[in-house]
Design an enzyme around this catalytic site. Structure first.
Site, PDB file in Angstrom:
ATOM      1  N   LYS A 223       0.872  -1.173   0.000  1.00 28.01           N
ATOM      2  CA  LYS A 223       0.000   0.000   0.000  1.00 28.01           C
ATOM      3  C   LYS A 223       0.905   1.217   0.000  1.00 28.01           C
ATOM      4  O   LYS A 223       1.777   1.350   0.867  1.00 28.01           O
ATOM      5  CB  LYS A 223      -0.844  -0.033   1.284  1.00 28.01           C
ATOM      6  CG  LYS A 223      -2.155   0.703   1.216  1.00 28.01           C
ATOM      7  CD  LYS A 223      -2.978   0.285   2.440  1.00 28.01           C
ATOM      8  CE  LYS A 223      -4.031   1.271   2.809  1.00 28.01           C
ATOM      9  NZ  LYS A 223      -5.116   1.508   1.946  1.00 28.01           N
ATOM     10  N   ARG A 225       1.342   5.650  -1.243  1.00 29.62           N
ATOM     11  CA  ARG A 225       0.631   6.931  -1.178  1.00 29.62           C
ATOM     12  C   ARG A 225      -0.476   7.000  -2.230  1.00 29.62           C
ATOM     13  O   ARG A 225      -1.548   7.509  -2.003  1.00 29.62           O
ATOM     14  CB  ARG A 225       1.629   8.050  -1.478  1.00 29.62           C
ATOM     15  CG  ARG A 225       1.856   8.979  -0.344  1.00 29.62           C
ATOM     16  CD  ARG A 225       3.017   9.903  -0.662  1.00 29.62           C
ATOM     17  NE  ARG A 225       4.224   9.150  -1.070  1.00 29.62           N
ATOM     18  CZ  ARG A 225       5.372   9.716  -1.416  1.00 29.62           C
ATOM     19  NH1 ARG A 225       5.478  11.016  -1.454  1.00 29.62           N
ATOM     20  NH2 ARG A 225       6.419   8.989  -1.754  1.00 29.62           N
ATOM     21  N   PHE A 226      -0.156   6.460  -3.433  1.00 32.72           N
ATOM     22  CA  PHE A 226      -1.066   6.668  -4.560  1.00 32.72           C
ATOM     23  C   PHE A 226      -1.819   5.417  -4.981  1.00 32.72           C
ATOM     24  O   PHE A 226      -2.762   5.494  -5.770  1.00 32.72           O
ATOM     25  CB  PHE A 226      -0.284   7.176  -5.778  1.00 32.72           C
ATOM     26  CG  PHE A 226       0.562   8.380  -5.470  1.00 32.72           C
ATOM     27  CD1 PHE A 226      -0.036   9.589  -5.164  1.00 32.72           C
ATOM     28  CD2 PHE A 226       1.945   8.295  -5.467  1.00 32.72           C
ATOM     29  CE1 PHE A 226       0.733  10.708  -4.874  1.00 32.72           C
ATOM     30  CE2 PHE A 226       2.715   9.406  -5.170  1.00 32.72           C
ATOM     31  CZ  PHE A 226       2.117  10.613  -4.867  1.00 32.72           C
ATOM     32  N   GLU A 228      -2.550   0.813  -4.381  1.00 37.26           N
ATOM     33  CA  GLU A 228      -2.433  -0.430  -3.620  1.00 37.26           C
ATOM     34  C   GLU A 228      -1.948  -1.511  -4.577  1.00 37.26           C
ATOM     35  O   GLU A 228      -2.292  -1.486  -5.760  1.00 37.26           O
ATOM     36  CB  GLU A 228      -3.800  -0.835  -3.072  1.00 37.26           C
ATOM     37  CG  GLU A 228      -4.271   0.074  -1.955  1.00 37.26           C
ATOM     38  CD  GLU A 228      -5.622  -0.336  -1.395  1.00 37.26           C
ATOM     39  OE1 GLU A 228      -6.388  -1.009  -2.117  1.00 37.26           O
ATOM     40  OE2 GLU A 228      -5.898   0.021  -0.241  1.00 37.26           O
ATOM     41  N   VAL A 229      -1.165  -2.462  -4.046  1.00 39.49           N
ATOM     42  CA  VAL A 229      -0.670  -3.533  -4.913  1.00 39.49           C
ATOM     43  C   VAL A 229      -1.262  -4.866  -4.460  1.00 39.49           C
ATOM     44  O   VAL A 229      -1.245  -5.190  -3.262  1.00 39.49           O
ATOM     45  CB  VAL A 229       0.870  -3.613  -4.892  1.00 39.49           C
ATOM     46  CG1 VAL A 229       1.370  -4.702  -5.830  1.00 39.49           C
ATOM     47  CG2 VAL A 229       1.479  -2.270  -5.258  1.00 39.49           C
ATOM     48  N   LYS A 252      -1.044  -3.133  -9.627  1.00 39.23           N
ATOM     49  CA  LYS A 252      -1.003  -1.894  -8.841  1.00 39.23           C
ATOM     50  C   LYS A 252      -2.231  -1.085  -9.239  1.00 39.23           C
ATOM     51  O   LYS A 252      -2.401  -0.734 -10.411  1.00 39.23           O
ATOM     52  CB  LYS A 252       0.287  -1.136  -9.162  1.00 39.23           C
ATOM     53  CG  LYS A 252       0.532   0.050  -8.273  1.00 39.23           C
ATOM     54  CD  LYS A 252       1.953   0.571  -8.474  1.00 39.23           C
ATOM     55  CE  LYS A 252       2.235   1.756  -7.596  1.00 39.23           C
ATOM     56  NZ  LYS A 252       3.594   2.260  -7.785  1.00 39.23           N
ATOM     57  N   ASP A 352      12.534   8.375  -5.393  1.00 45.43           N
ATOM     58  CA  ASP A 352      11.901   7.833  -4.181  1.00 45.43           C
ATOM     59  C   ASP A 352      12.542   6.491  -3.823  1.00 45.43           C
ATOM     60  O   ASP A 352      11.851   5.519  -3.514  1.00 45.43           O
ATOM     61  CB  ASP A 352      10.392   7.684  -4.404  1.00 45.43           C
ATOM     62  CG  ASP A 352       9.615   7.639  -3.083  1.00 45.43           C
ATOM     63  OD1 ASP A 352      10.203   8.001  -2.035  1.00 45.43           O
ATOM     64  OD2 ASP A 352       8.441   7.224  -3.097  1.00 45.43           O
TER      65      ASP A 352
END
Ligand code: ADE
Length: 539
Positions: A223, A225-226, A228-229, A252, A352
């Site tokens: 999970k 920020r943008f 969920e996987v 995703k 990131d």
């Protein structure tokens, strides 16, 4: 009547010869009368389709200078007639004004008539132009196009049928591609790229098919920020599954509002030059409009992300080397402006890098994922993109210049230097869980004394005000390989971005320790033999 008209024609012809020929040199001054078929009414076999000849033997010089040729086709009951006449278009004919008399060909138009089918055409400038009559010219085009397209149509049907047969044959006849039971997924998933063709036609594509991949979502595995996987299964019959042997995939899922993040990641993945054994293998992107979602479908890695892995495992020096060197290699690949074949490519900054954005492959190498914030460092970067790229990423892993929003946006190297800082923190995490450092404590993220998701302000206090970095205890440096890695880490998290090493340099250093490792791996007997040889030589 016909006799009269014939005599008119003959007289006309004689007159034409006598009067006009002597002034032949000045013909442009004289209006030449129109020559038309002129049979009045006669029966015809013409059915009012295609091209017909009127079958009139009489050609007349029209009496009036302004006359044009006219043909009229009528059908009443079973009686079909052609009427051919000269007519002055200034006057109506059967109550109609001729509107096509400037044509050189006589092209029939249907007109309303009380109790018959009625077609009329007029023409001028060409002799006897009302002899060949054209009905409905457009209706000719259809059959002509159809006939000329017929071979193409046949070829297309042949190709589609052959392709379809081939697909059925390859699914039935090739045991390697036969569907496996779904509960066997961990043996044959897209898991990793190993064994799968990285030049997959499905990679780097938006799935434009109206048919979406048949996928069954399983458990949530991540999970962010943008998005969920989910771990997911490709159902039997899906082309990706049949052609590439992929059964388990990762999906995703971005909600509608996170379109920008999905689009960025999809666009980054769509660059074929990104492909690398340590970059997450991308299969396809889908717009699931019905569910108001956007999907990215990728390989699935059952060992999970590096942060989870280090939390649950203590690793060997060998694993440290595999994880560390593959991480440096993949970051170097991203940053490079050359592919492995020395072709030019666009360098990419990840922006990131952190242990939860790195998956662990079964061969204990890293697999970099989550390119939602990645930036292509090419000339096409807009002022807006640059202006918005001052402070992105995860505060805990942000380089000092990113925390301060003082990154030099004019130099693409600045973005790479910020990535190298974050990579150094990940290398530190890997070492912290390696048995070769002595006593191994429980996993803690870098700056682990801070709360779970430290904000930019508290990171500024630690990293900028206090110039703090994660601790490297002396005990860690008793291992020669780890000593090298620790030295490199300190050079990579330097406060001055320009002073940092490149990812490429770190990758080379890992290669160097591997070489030393191999030398030290020589068996004791080999070492003894070497020593003996040296002693004998000295004697
Ligand atoms: N978590 C996030 N992405 C993943 C993937 N591709 N495989 C396994 N776990 C994941």
């Amino acid at each position: 009547m016909e006799l009269l008209r014939f005599s008119v024609f003959c007289c006309g012809a004689v007159l034409f010869g006598i009067v006009l020929l002597p002034v032949e040199t000045n013909t442009s001054m004289i209006a030449i009368k129109q020559l038309c078929r002129f049979c009045d009414l006669q029966a015809t076999t013409c059915l009012g389709k295609g091209i017909c000849k009127v079958d009139c033997d009489i050609t007349s010089i029209c009496p009036d200078d302004n006359d044009v040729c006219v043909s009229i086709w009528r059908k009443k009951d079973n009686n079909i007639t052609f009427e051919t006449v000269c007519h002055n278009p200034a006057n109506p004919l059967y109550g109609l004004y001729l509107d096509d008399y400037n044509n050189t060909k006589c092209i029939m138009k249907e007109k309303k008539a009380k109790d018959s089918k009625f077609f009329i055409c007029s023409c001028s400038k060409e002799e006897e132009c009302n002899d060949n009559i054209i009905f409905n010219p457009h209706s000719q085009v259809g059959p002509v196009i159809l006939v000329s397209l017929l071979p193409l149509l046949v070829i297309a049907i042949f190709v589609i049928t052959s392709f379809y047969c081939y697909r059925i044959y390859s699914q039935q006849g090739n045991p390697r591609k036969k569907g496996k039971p779904l509960d066997n997924t961990d043996k044959h998933p897209i898991i990793d790229n190993e064994g799968s063709d990285s030049s997959s036609t499905h990679a780097n594509n938006l799935n434009h098919n109206t048919e979406l991949l048949p996928i069954e979502l399983d458990v949530l595995v991540g999970k962010g920020r943008f998005a969920e996987v989910y771990k997911a299964k490709l159902k039997q019959g899906s082309s990706v599954r049949e052609e590439h042997g992929f059964e388990t995939v990762a999906v995703k899922i971005f909600q509608f509002e996170e379109y920008a993040s999905w689009k960025n990641e999809k666009d980054i993945f769509s660059d074929a030059d990104l492909r690398h054994e340590n970059v997450l293998h991308f299969l396809t992107a889908e717009e699931r409009k019905g569910q108001r979602q956007y999907w990215l479908i990728t390989a699935y890695h059952p060992l999970g992300n590096l942060q989870e892995y280090l939390t649950n495992h203590i690793i060997s020096w060998h694993d440290l080397w595999l994880l560390g060197s593959s991480l440096a290699r993949v970051v170097a690949h991203l940053h490079s402006d050359r592919t492995s074949c020395s072709r030019f490519k666009v360098p990419i900054a990840h922006r990131d890098i952190k242990s939860s954005n790195i998956l662990v492959k079964k061969d204990m190498t890293c697999c970099l994922c989550d390119f939602g914030l990645a930036l292509r460092l090419d000339n096409s970067l807009s002022v807006d993109e640059l202006a918005n790229s001052g402070q992105v990423g995860t505060a805990r892993y942000m380089a000092p210049e990113v925390l301060e929003s003082r990154i030099n946006l004019e130099n693409i190297e600045s973005f790479k230097q910020a990535d190298v800082y974050s990579m150094a923190l990940v290398l530190w995490e890997i070492i912290s869980r390696c048995s070769a450092i002595g006593e191994v404590k429980e996993y803690k993220p870098p700056f682990g004394n801070l709360r779970e998701h430290p904000c930019v302000e508290s990171m500024k206090d630690s990293v900028l005000r206090d110039r703090g970095r994660p601790e490297i205890p002396n005990s860690w440096t008793s291992h020669a390989g780890i000593q090298m890695v620790c030295g490199s880490i300190e050079e990579c998290w330097d406060h001055d971005p320009e002073a940092r090493l490149t990812a490429h340099c770190i990758a080379e250093r890992f290669d160097d320790v591997e070489y030393l490792d191999k030398l030290s791996d020589c068996s004791d007997s080999e070492e003894k033999m070497l020593e003996e040889i040296i002693v004998v030589d000295e004697k």
